[in-house]
Design a protein around this motif. Structure first.
Motif, PDB file in Angstrom:
ATOM      1  N   UNK A 106     -73.792  83.173 -23.797  1.00  0.00           N
ATOM      2  CA  UNK A 106     -73.052  82.860 -25.020  1.00  0.00           C
ATOM      3  C   UNK A 106     -71.729  83.620 -25.060  1.00  0.00           C
ATOM      4  N   UNK A 107     -71.777  84.902 -24.718  1.00  0.00           N
ATOM      5  CA  UNK A 107     -70.530  85.676 -24.713  1.00  0.00           C
ATOM      6  C   UNK A 107     -69.532  85.090 -23.722  1.00  0.00           C
ATOM      7  N   UNK A 108     -69.998  84.789 -22.524  1.00  0.00           N
ATOM      8  CA  UNK A 108     -69.113  84.304 -21.463  1.00  0.00           C
ATOM      9  C   UNK A 108     -68.554  82.921 -21.775  1.00  0.00           C
ATOM     10  N   UNK A 109     -69.303  82.123 -22.519  1.00  0.00           N
ATOM     11  CA  UNK A 109     -68.875  80.758 -22.826  1.00  0.00           C
ATOM     12  C   UNK A 109     -68.069  80.675 -24.119  1.00  0.00           C
ATOM     13  N   UNK A 110     -68.563  81.325 -25.150  1.00  0.00           N
ATOM     14  CA  UNK A 110     -67.896  81.232 -26.445  1.00  0.00           C
ATOM     15  C   UNK A 110     -66.503  81.851 -26.390  1.00  0.00           C
ATOM     16  N   UNK A 111     -66.375  83.003 -25.733  1.00  0.00           N
ATOM     17  CA  UNK A 111     -65.068  83.652 -25.647  1.00  0.00           C
ATOM     18  C   UNK A 111     -64.093  82.887 -24.766  1.00  0.00           C
ATOM     19  N   UNK A 118     -61.313  77.391 -26.311  1.00  0.00           N
ATOM     20  CA  UNK A 118     -59.890  77.426 -26.653  1.00  0.00           C
ATOM     21  C   UNK A 118     -59.652  78.011 -28.041  1.00  0.00           C
ATOM     22  N   UNK A 119     -60.511  77.685 -28.999  1.00  0.00           N
ATOM     23  CA  UNK A 119     -60.339  78.212 -30.360  1.00  0.00           C
ATOM     24  C   UNK A 119     -60.485  79.728 -30.391  1.00  0.00           C
ATOM     25  N   UNK A 120     -61.516  80.237 -29.707  1.00  0.00           N
ATOM     26  CA  UNK A 120     -61.738  81.680 -29.675  1.00  0.00           C
ATOM     27  C   UNK A 120     -60.628  82.361 -28.880  1.00  0.00           C
TER      28      UNK A 120
END
Length: 287
Positions: free
Chosen positions: A85-90, A93-95
Motif C-alpha cells: 500500500x505504501x509503495x503503490x499509494x505514494x 499521481x494525486x499523492x
C-alpha cells in the motif's frame, strides 16, 4: 539564507541516500543470503535429520490449525499489505502532487525513505513459520551441498544485473539526489529535461528488474511457508505493476542500441589510441 537552504537540502538527501542504501543491503541479505543458508540448516531440511521423514508426512490441515502458524502468517500478510500500500499509494499521481506541494524538491527522497522504512518494518518484524514443514527441500547428496552454492551464485549474478539496470536508469535520480543537485544549481526538474518517450517509460516501468527478482524469489534450496507467502505476494505485485506496451519496448531497445554503439565507439577509439601509442614507442626505440 539560500546557501543554508541548499546545504540543508543536500544534507537531508545524503542522509536519506545512506539510509536507503543500508536498507537495500539488508534487503539483499533478508531475501537471498538468509533464505539460502539459514533455511537449509533448519530441522527437516537435511536428509540426515531423523525427523525429516516424519515432517514430510505432517498433514497440512493440522499445520494450519496451529495458532502459532496462523498468527505468523496473518502478521506477515499485514506487513506485506502495509508495504504494498505504501509503495503503490505514494506512487499515485494525486499523492505525488500532494507530496510535491509539501516537500518540494525532496518529494522523491521522501518516497524512497518511506519505502525503505516500510522495508525495515517488514524485515525486522517478519515471523518465520518454523512450526510448519518445508514445502520443498534439497536433501540428497551431493545436491544438499552444491545446490545452495549454485543458488548463491545465481542470486549474486541476478543482484549484479539488478544494480546495473538501476544504474542505467539513473540511480541518482531514483534516489532523489539529482533533483536536489539540479535545484541547488537552478536547473529545474531533471524529469522535465527528458523526452516525452522517456517520461512515458518511467510512468509505466515501475519494476525494471522483473525477471531477475523472480529468480531471486523462487530459486531456493528449500521453501518455507512464510517464504511462499513473501514470494507469492511480491510476484503478484510485480505482475500488477508491470504495464509496458510496444511503444515502451521499442524505446527501450533503441536506447540500449544507442548505449551499445557509444560503448563500441569508445572501445574502438581506445584500441586505436593504444595501437598509435604502441607504434610511437616502437618508432622511438628504432631511432
Amino acid at each position: 539564507m539560500a546557501v543554508l537552504h541548499s546545504a540543508a537540502l543536500v544534507g537531508l538527501s545524503l542522509a536519506n541516500f545512506v539510509f536507503v542504501s543500508w536498507s537495500a543491503a539488508e534487503f539483499v541479505a533478508f531475501v537471498s543470503l538468509r533464505q539460502i543458508y539459514r533455511e537449509s540448516r533448519r530441522p527437516g531440511a537435511a536428509a540426515t535429520d531423523p525427523e525429516a521423514d516424519i515432517r514430510k508426512h505432517v498433514e497440512w490441515q493440522s499445520v494450519f490449525r496451529d495458532k502459532q502458524v496462523q498468527q505468523a502468517l496473518l502478521f506477515n500478510l499485514a506487513l506485506l499489505t502495509f508495504f504494498i500500500l505504501q509503495h503503490s499509494v505514494m506512487a499515485m499521481e494525486t499523492v505525488r502532487r500532494w507530496t510535491l506541494t509539501c516537500f518540494g524538491v525532496l518529494q522523491r527522497s521522501v518516497y524512497v525513505f518511506c519505502t525503505a522504512a516500510s522495508l525495515q518494518l517488514l524485515m525486522h518484524y517478519w515471523q518465520p513459520t518454523h512450526a510448519a514443514p518445508l514445502l520443498w527441500s534439497v536433501s540428497k547428496e551431493p545436491w544438499v551441498t552444491w545446490f545452495p552454492l549454485i543458488c548463491f551464485i545465481v542470486h549474486v549474478i541476478a543482484w549484479l544485473i539488478i544494480f546495473s539496470i538501476v544504474l542505467i536508469f539513473d540511480y541518482a535520480e531514483l534516489m532523489g539526489l539529482k533533483q536536489v543537485y539540479y535545484c541547488c544549481l537552478a536547473l529545474g526538474d531533471p524529469m522535465e529535461l527528458k523526452s516525452q518517450k522517456a517520461q512515458r517509460l518511467y510512468c509505466h516501468l515501475r519494476h525494471p528488474v522483473f525477471l531477475e527478482f523472480l529468480v531471486i524469489l523462487w530459486l531456493l534450496p528449500s521453501l518455507s511457508l512464510d517464504r511462499l507467502l513473501l514470494s507469492t505476494a511480491f510476484t503478484l505485485y510485480m505482475i500488477c505493476g508491470h504495464s509496458l506496451d510496444q511503444h515502451d519496448y521499442h524505446y527501450l531497445r533503441s536506447q540500449l542500441n544507442k548505449k551499445f554503439e557509444i560503448f563500441s565507439r569508445e572501445e574502438s577509439a581506445h584500441g586505436h589510441l593504444a595501437d598509435h601509442n604502441g607504434l610511437g614507442e616502437s618508432a622511438k626505440y628504432q631511432e
